[in-house]
Design a protein around this motif. Structure first.
Motif, PDB file in Angstrom:
ATOM      1  N   GLY A  19       0.821  -1.204   0.000  1.00 18.32           N
ATOM      2  CA  GLY A  19       0.000   0.000   0.000  1.00 18.32           C
ATOM      3  C   GLY A  19       0.853   1.251   0.000  1.00 18.32           C
ATOM      4  N   GLY A  20       0.230   2.354   0.381  1.00 18.28           N
ATOM      5  CA  GLY A  20       0.924   3.631   0.376  1.00 18.28           C
ATOM      6  C   GLY A  20       0.564   4.454  -0.842  1.00 18.28           C
ATOM      7  N   ILE A  21       1.174   5.624  -0.932  1.00 14.23           N
ATOM      8  CA  ILE A  21       0.787   6.570  -1.983  1.00 14.23           C
ATOM      9  C   ILE A  21       1.382   6.239  -3.353  1.00 14.23           C
ATOM     10  CG2 ILE A  21       0.278   8.458  -0.381  1.00 14.23           C
ATOM     11  CD1 ILE A  21       3.020   9.658  -1.010  1.00 14.23           C
ATOM     12  N   VAL A  22       2.358   5.328  -3.411  1.00 12.98           N
ATOM     13  CA  VAL A  22       2.914   4.908  -4.698  1.00 12.98           C
ATOM     14  C   VAL A  22       3.045   3.384  -4.726  1.00 12.98           C
ATOM     15  CG1 VAL A  22       4.208   7.059  -5.031  1.00 12.98           C
ATOM     16  CG2 VAL A  22       5.332   5.106  -3.964  1.00 12.98           C
ATOM     17  N   PRO A  23       2.939   2.788  -5.914  1.00 10.76           N
ATOM     18  CA  PRO A  23       3.187   1.350  -6.017  1.00 10.76           C
ATOM     19  C   PRO A  23       4.604   1.015  -5.554  1.00 10.76           C
ATOM     20  CG  PRO A  23       2.138   2.176  -8.008  1.00 10.76           C
ATOM     21  CD  PRO A  23       2.520   3.374  -7.175  1.00 10.76           C
ATOM     22  N   GLU A  53       3.608   5.494   3.372  1.00 11.20           N
ATOM     23  CA  GLU A  53       4.526   4.466   2.890  1.00 11.20           C
ATOM     24  C   GLU A  53       3.856   3.104   2.770  1.00 11.20           C
ATOM     25  OE1 GLU A  53       8.180   4.455   5.114  1.00 11.20           O
ATOM     26  OE2 GLU A  53       8.235   6.647   5.133  1.00 11.20           O
ATOM     27  N   GLY A  54       2.706   2.925   3.420  1.00 10.89           N
ATOM     28  CA  GLY A  54       1.993   1.660   3.326  1.00 10.89           C
ATOM     29  C   GLY A  54       1.361   1.273   4.646  1.00 10.89           C
ATOM     30  N   LEU A  55       0.821   0.081   4.677  1.00 10.03           N
ATOM     31  CA  LEU A  55       0.157  -0.421   5.876  1.00 10.03           C
ATOM     32  C   LEU A  55       1.188  -0.848   6.916  1.00 10.03           C
ATOM     33  CD1 LEU A  55      -2.497  -2.631   4.079  1.00 10.03           C
ATOM     34  CD2 LEU A  55      -2.913  -0.438   5.205  1.00 10.03           C
ATOM     35  N   VAL A  56       0.970  -0.423   8.143  1.00  5.86           N
ATOM     36  CA  VAL A  56       1.837  -0.831   9.244  1.00  5.86           C
ATOM     37  C   VAL A  56       1.162  -2.003   9.946  1.00  5.86           C
ATOM     38  CG1 VAL A  56       2.926  -0.154  11.414  1.00  5.86           C
ATOM     39  CG2 VAL A  56       2.749   1.498   9.532  1.00  5.86           C
ATOM     40  N   LEU A  57       1.846  -3.134   9.957  1.00  4.74           N
ATOM     41  CA  LEU A  57       1.364  -4.334  10.641  1.00  4.74           C
ATOM     42  C   LEU A  57       2.197  -4.471  11.908  1.00  4.74           C
ATOM     43  CD1 LEU A  57       1.414  -6.656   7.505  1.00  4.74           C
ATOM     44  CD2 LEU A  57      -0.518  -5.320   8.368  1.00  4.74           C
ATOM     45  N   ASP A  58       1.535  -4.560  13.046  1.00  5.99           N
ATOM     46  CA  ASP A  58       2.282  -4.588  14.298  1.00  5.99           C
ATOM     47  C   ASP A  58       1.699  -5.637  15.234  1.00  5.99           C
ATOM     48  OD1 ASP A  58       4.125  -3.968  16.217  1.00  5.99           O
ATOM     49  OD2 ASP A  58       3.328  -1.974  16.670  1.00  5.99           O
ATOM     50  N   ASN A  59       2.357  -6.793  15.283  1.00  2.00           N
ATOM     51  CA  ASN A  59       1.915  -7.882  16.153  1.00  2.00           C
ATOM     52  C   ASN A  59       0.495  -8.337  15.841  1.00  2.00           C
ATOM     53  OD1 ASN A  59       4.104  -8.499  18.199  1.00  2.00           O
ATOM     54  ND2 ASN A  59       4.020  -6.258  18.256  1.00  2.00           N
ATOM     55  N   VAL A  60       0.252  -8.587  14.575  1.00  4.21           N
ATOM     56  CA  VAL A  60      -1.056  -9.034  14.109  1.00  4.21           C
ATOM     57  C   VAL A  60      -1.074 -10.565  14.119  1.00  4.21           C
ATOM     58  CG1 VAL A  60      -2.650  -9.068  12.156  1.00  4.21           C
ATOM     59  CG2 VAL A  60      -1.354  -6.979  12.681  1.00  4.21           C
ATOM     60  N   LEU A  61      -2.108 -11.135  14.711  1.00  3.32           N
ATOM     61  CA  LEU A  61      -2.264 -12.586  14.694  1.00  3.32           C
ATOM     62  C   LEU A  61      -2.591 -13.018  13.272  1.00  3.32           C
ATOM     63  CD1 LEU A  61      -2.350 -15.165  16.460  1.00  3.32           C
ATOM     64  CD2 LEU A  61      -4.794 -14.739  16.751  1.00  3.32           C
ATOM     65  N   LEU A  62      -1.759 -13.875  12.704  1.00  7.17           N
ATOM     66  CA  LEU A  62      -1.899 -14.323  11.322  1.00  7.17           C
ATOM     67  C   LEU A  62      -2.429 -15.755  11.239  1.00  7.17           C
ATOM     68  CD1 LEU A  62      -1.300 -13.799   8.279  1.00  7.17           C
ATOM     69  CD2 LEU A  62       1.009 -14.670   8.710  1.00  7.17           C
ATOM     70  N   VAL A  63      -2.010 -16.590  12.193  1.00  6.59           N
ATOM     71  CA  VAL A  63      -2.437 -17.983  12.253  1.00  6.59           C
ATOM     72  C   VAL A  63      -2.881 -18.258  13.688  1.00  6.59           C
ATOM     73  CG1 VAL A  63      -1.749 -20.402  11.955  1.00  6.59           C
ATOM     74  CG2 VAL A  63      -0.777 -18.636  10.467  1.00  6.59           C
ATOM     75  N   ARG A 111      -6.911 -10.246   4.657  1.00  7.61           N
ATOM     76  CA  ARG A 111      -7.395  -9.513   3.470  1.00  7.61           C
ATOM     77  C   ARG A 111      -8.089  -8.213   3.884  1.00  7.61           C
ATOM     78  NH1 ARG A 111      -7.229 -11.843  -1.418  1.00  7.61           N
ATOM     79  NH2 ARG A 111      -6.662 -14.047  -1.474  1.00  7.61           N
ATOM     80  N   ASP A 112      -8.887  -8.282   4.947  1.00  9.33           N
ATOM     81  CA  ASP A 112      -9.565  -7.073   5.424  1.00  9.33           C
ATOM     82  C   ASP A 112      -8.549  -6.016   5.827  1.00  9.33           C
ATOM     83  OD1 ASP A 112     -11.986  -8.359   5.006  1.00  9.33           O
ATOM     84  OD2 ASP A 112     -12.336  -8.776   7.146  1.00  9.33           O
ATOM     85  N   LEU A 113      -7.486  -6.432   6.492  1.00  9.46           N
ATOM     86  CA  LEU A 113      -6.441  -5.503   6.916  1.00  9.46           C
ATOM     87  C   LEU A 113      -5.691  -4.939   5.705  1.00  9.46           C
ATOM     88  CD1 LEU A 113      -5.015  -4.239   9.335  1.00  9.46           C
ATOM     89  CD2 LEU A 113      -3.583  -6.258   9.460  1.00  9.46           C
ATOM     90  N   LEU A 114      -5.349  -5.795   4.760  1.00  8.45           N
ATOM     91  CA  LEU A 114      -4.597  -5.364   3.580  1.00  8.45           C
ATOM     92  C   LEU A 114      -5.385  -4.407   2.695  1.00  8.45           C
ATOM     93  CD1 LEU A 114      -2.988  -8.790   2.635  1.00  8.45           C
ATOM     94  CD2 LEU A 114      -1.741  -6.745   3.404  1.00  8.45           C
ATOM     95  N   THR A 115      -6.699  -4.482   2.746  1.00 11.86           N
ATOM     96  CA  THR A 115      -7.533  -3.614   1.904  1.00 11.86           C
ATOM     97  C   THR A 115      -8.114  -2.439   2.681  1.00 11.86           C
ATOM     98  OG1 THR A 115      -9.453  -5.055   2.258  1.00 11.86           O
ATOM     99  CG2 THR A 115      -8.109  -5.481   0.294  1.00 11.86           C
ATOM    100  N   SER A 116      -7.583  -2.180   3.856  1.00 15.30           N
ATOM    101  CA  SER A 116      -8.104  -1.085   4.689  1.00 15.30           C
ATOM    102  C   SER A 116      -7.259   0.176   4.518  1.00 15.30           C
ATOM    103  CB  SER A 116      -8.104  -1.511   6.160  1.00 15.30           C
ATOM    104  OG  SER A 116      -6.778  -1.639   6.637  1.00 15.30           O
ATOM    105  N   GLY A 117      -7.767   1.254   5.057  1.00 15.58           N
ATOM    106  CA  GLY A 117      -7.021   2.509   5.085  1.00 15.58           C
ATOM    107  C   GLY A 117      -7.122   3.295   3.794  1.00 15.58           C
ATOM    108  N   PRO A 118      -6.572   4.491   3.813  1.00 11.02           N
ATOM    109  CA  PRO A 118      -6.670   5.349   2.631  1.00 11.02           C
ATOM    110  C   PRO A 118      -5.828   4.867   1.451  1.00 11.02           C
ATOM    111  CG  PRO A 118      -5.356   6.419   4.337  1.00 11.02           C
ATOM    112  CD  PRO A 118      -5.934   5.169   4.939  1.00 11.02           C
ATOM    113  N   TRP A 119      -4.742   4.120   1.712  1.00 13.59           N
ATOM    114  CA  TRP A 119      -3.857   3.626   0.650  1.00 13.59           C
ATOM    115  C   TRP A 119      -3.607   2.133   0.871  1.00 13.59           C
ATOM    116  CZ3 TRP A 119      -2.000   8.045   3.478  1.00 13.59           C
ATOM    117  CH2 TRP A 119      -2.322   9.261   2.862  1.00 13.59           C
ATOM    118  N   PRO A 120      -4.573   1.278   0.537  1.00 16.84           N
ATOM    119  CA  PRO A 120      -4.441  -0.160   0.803  1.00 16.84           C
ATOM    120  C   PRO A 120      -3.424  -0.836  -0.133  1.00 16.84           C
ATOM    121  CG  PRO A 120      -6.422   0.272  -0.454  1.00 16.84           C
ATOM    122  CD  PRO A 120      -5.830   1.618  -0.117  1.00 16.84           C
TER     123      PRO A 120
END
Length: 168
Positions: A100-104, A117-127, A138-147
């Motif tokens: 994510g972020g303002i540029v590819p 700069e993109g999505l900040v992931l901080d101690n997110v339970l993945l499994v 997927r919900d987290l990755l597609t959230s925010g102003p610049w997913p």
């Protein structure tokens, strides 16, 4: 993995850490990933005191052991089958093509905030209990102003990182 960065360029690192998060061993691939990786493990340890077998966490937060946001780390505790105690940690850090972020590519030269700069992931339970939390990610990755621009690729790369941790 599906991304060119991880699958073709091999821009990833794997390592094993002791119960306190100190590096024990690493693959001799990209040592630059390893300089702060121990701090990422220690962050997961301190923020998740009730980890269980089958759990894994994900982070890229530069203030908690990350490097830049596209370098995403998956951390998995390993438990003794007999005692149930955590005995070490395995981790895989991979450079995702975009988070994510303002540029590819998630590396803008003119950003003024980390969110640009993109999505900040901080101690997110993945499994959890061996189940990859795909919809939650997927919900987290597609959230925010610049997913993230290609969450399907991110999920595939994260699954590869989890598989590397399982192998470890």
């Amino acid at each position: 993995a599906e991304s060119v960065n991880i699958k073709e360029r091999l821009d990833f690192s794997c390592a094993v850490f002791d119960p306190s998060g100190e590096l024990i061993a690493n693959a001799p691939h990209l040592p630059i990933h390893l300089g702060s990786m121990s701090e990422a493990i220690k962050s997961v340890i301190s923020h998740n005191p009730h980890m269980e077998p089958g759990d894994a966490y994900v982070l890229n937060a530069p203030y908690n052991g990350g490097t830049h946001l596209p370098d995403i780390t998956v951390v998995k505790p390993v438990f003794d089958d007999t005692t149930g105690h955590r005995i070490f940690y395995v981790a895989a850090r991979g450079h995702h093509s975009d988070i994510g972020g303002i540029v590819p590519g998630s590396a803008p030269a003119d950003s003024t905030t980390i969110d640009q700069e993109g999505l900040v992931l901080d101690n997110v339970l993945l499994v959890k209990n061996g189940r990859f939390l795909e919809q939650e990610m997927r919900d987290l990755l597609t959230s925010g102003p610049w997913p993230a621009r290609n969450p399907t690729q991110n999920v595939a790369d994260l699954k590869a990182q989890v598989a590397a941790c399982e192998r470890g």
